[in-house]
Design an enzyme around this catalytic site. Structure first.
Site, PDB file in Angstrom:
ATOM      1  N   VAL A 104      -9.591 -43.001  18.876  1.00 17.25           N
ATOM      2  CA  VAL A 104      -9.119 -41.738  18.303  1.00 17.25           C
ATOM      3  C   VAL A 104      -8.896 -41.876  16.805  1.00 17.25           C
ATOM      4  O   VAL A 104      -9.156 -40.946  16.033  1.00 17.25           O
ATOM      5  CB  VAL A 104      -7.839 -41.243  19.011  1.00 17.25           C
ATOM      6  CG1 VAL A 104      -6.667 -42.208  18.824  1.00 17.25           C
ATOM      7  CG2 VAL A 104      -7.451 -39.856  18.526  1.00 17.25           C
ATOM      8  N   ASP A 184      -4.430 -37.584  25.246  1.00 17.78           N
ATOM      9  CA  ASP A 184      -3.569 -38.259  26.214  1.00 17.78           C
ATOM     10  C   ASP A 184      -3.722 -39.765  26.114  1.00 17.78           C
ATOM     11  O   ASP A 184      -4.770 -40.274  25.711  1.00 17.78           O
ATOM     12  CB  ASP A 184      -3.924 -37.809  27.632  1.00 17.78           C
ATOM     13  CG  ASP A 184      -5.336 -38.228  28.036  1.00 17.78           C
ATOM     14  OD1 ASP A 184      -5.506 -39.289  28.667  1.00 17.78           O
ATOM     15  OD2 ASP A 184      -6.289 -37.497  27.707  1.00 17.78           O
ATOM     16  N   GLY A 326     -10.322 -40.181  26.936  1.00 16.88           N
ATOM     17  CA  GLY A 326      -9.084 -39.486  26.592  1.00 16.88           C
ATOM     18  C   GLY A 326      -8.758 -39.680  25.128  1.00 16.88           C
ATOM     19  O   GLY A 326      -9.642 -39.837  24.281  1.00 16.88           O
ATOM     20  N   GLU A 327      -7.477 -39.622  24.793  1.00 18.53           N
ATOM     21  CA  GLU A 327      -6.971 -39.792  23.426  1.00 18.53           C
ATOM     22  C   GLU A 327      -7.324 -38.626  22.507  1.00 18.53           C
ATOM     23  O   GLU A 327      -6.894 -38.594  21.360  1.00 18.53           O
ATOM     24  CB  GLU A 327      -7.470 -41.092  22.787  1.00 18.53           C
ATOM     25  CG  GLU A 327      -7.096 -42.361  23.509  1.00 18.53           C
ATOM     26  CD  GLU A 327      -7.667 -43.607  22.844  1.00 18.53           C
ATOM     27  OE1 GLU A 327      -8.247 -43.494  21.736  1.00 18.53           O
ATOM     28  OE2 GLU A 327      -7.557 -44.691  23.438  1.00 18.53           O
ATOM     29  N   GLY A 328      -8.130 -37.675  22.958  1.00 19.57           N
ATOM     30  CA  GLY A 328      -8.646 -36.632  22.081  1.00 19.57           C
ATOM     31  C   GLY A 328     -10.012 -36.948  21.530  1.00 19.57           C
ATOM     32  O   GLY A 328     -10.540 -36.203  20.685  1.00 19.57           O
TER      33      GLY A 328
END
EC number: 2.4.2.21
Length: 367
Positions: A104, A184, A326-328
């Site tokens: 991210v 997330d 995830g993480e964006g």
């Protein structure tokens, strides 16, 4: 008799309206006037119309002030062996993100977006991670209950987490952000997310179970059992947003739900990432269906529950790259495409401006 004051959640739910339909119409008209065959830019045209509607202007501008907010939390269900990684990885990844070494971090730098990390329930003391970072200000607890046998949160903890997400959204919007991305971080978080999707789409558990962090067949079977048992506990509360998050969600998912609702309440668009964020979006939709009009799906992840969630939300993903981190990260990869869509609508010439003919004259007279 004096009415009780509205809670922050109720205020967010009550304040959500639709994006600007007049701007959307103006964007459709302008798309028809640009120097290209109608529909030839495909999804870029739809993205530009959405951008106009959520910005309330046509043509739209390019979402230069974008912020990723990563909500971090551990989940007690990880003890059931539903992840390929140990629970301590969450806290270790907190440090990696803050040091700029996570995916991210790299993708946000490439997309010229900011990153904020919010610890909601990491099973470690993150307050000392870096002196300059107040990441644990809204922390509700360390980890959550094991959702196949107990509630993730108490009712009070769920309320606090939702309100934390509302406050985080307010902070970012008040600072001038034009576009939000929710991310997330947390070992085991695809299990509660899959439970929420299973409940809110009325889908049998086996159809929502994915490989998450890369579990083997034995781990997949354990995850199926965990989702089945948690779904059974959550099903009677499928119409109660707060109770559902307390039973089968977690502090991170509850905070994301509040964050998404308040973004819509503040008329600020959100680019959705993968499964976990989309599960929170489904939960937000339960509270107020209009919230979805403020969302754009960035990508389709490899998790089967993600496709189910997007179908229920009625959203078409921009990308399908097989991502499931995830993480964006998926949203950050899609961000330049969204910006390109806005720029084509804003900067392309119309047929009149470019003195380009709009049709071919054949000389044929059908009369």
């Amino acid at each position: 008799m004096t009415e009780a004051p509205r809670t922050p959640l109720q205020a967010a739910l009550d304040g959500i309206d639709y994006p600007d339909s007049d701007s959307a119409h103006a964007a459709k008209v302008r798309q028809a006037e640009l120097t290209k065959p109608a529909g030839s830019l495909g999804l870029l045209e739809e993205l530009s119309i959405w951008a106009s509607s959520v910005q309330g202007r046509c043509p739209p501008h390019s979402f230069e002030r974008t912020r990723v907010v990563v909500f971090a939390g551990d989940h007690g269900i990880a003890a059931a062996g539903v992840s390929a990684y140990p629970a301590e990885v969450t806290a270790q990844m907190v440090g990696n993100i803050l040091a700029g070494g996570a995916a991210v971090s790299v993708l946000a730098a490439a997309a010229d977006a900011g990153v904020r990390l919010v610890d909601m329930s990491v099973d470690a003391d993150t307050s000392q991670e870096v002196s300059r970072s107040d990441i644990s200000r809204y922390k509700v607890r360390r980890s959550t209950g094991r959702i196949d046998t107990e509630d993730a949160l108490t009712a009070n903890e769920a309320e606090r987490a939702i309100e934390a997400g509302i406050r985080v959204a307010d902070e970012e919007i008040d600072a001038g952000v034009e576009l939000l991305i929710a991310g997330d971080l947390g070992i085991g978080n695809t299990t509660p997310a899959s439970v929420l999707v299973s409940v809110l789409t009325d889908t049998e558990p086996i159809k929502v179970v994915g490989r998450g962090t890369g579990i083997d067949d034995a781990g997949w079977i354990r995850k199926c059992a965990a989702i089945r048992d948690a779904r059974r506990r959550a099903w009677p509360h499928r119409d109660d947003l707060s109770r559902l998050l307390a039973i089968a969600g977690g502090a991170d998912l509850a905070a994301m739900t509040g964050f998404l609702l308040q973004a819509a309440n503040r008329r600020t668009p959100v680019l959705l990432d993968g499964l976990v964020v989309s599960a929170a979006a489904l939960t937000a939709q339960l509270g107020n269906p209009r919230v979805v009009r403020w969302f754009q799906a960035a990508h389709l992840s490899a998790e089967p529950a993600h496709d189910l969630a997007l179908r229920r939300l009625g959203l078409t993903p921009v990308l399908d790259l097989g991502m499931r981190l995830g993480e964006g990260t998926g949203a950050l990869v899609a961000l330049p495409i969204l910006r390109a869509a806005t720029r084509t609508l804003a900067e392309m010439s119309t047929f009149d401006e470019a003195a380009v003919s709009t049709s071919v004259s054949t000389g044929f007279d059908p009369a």
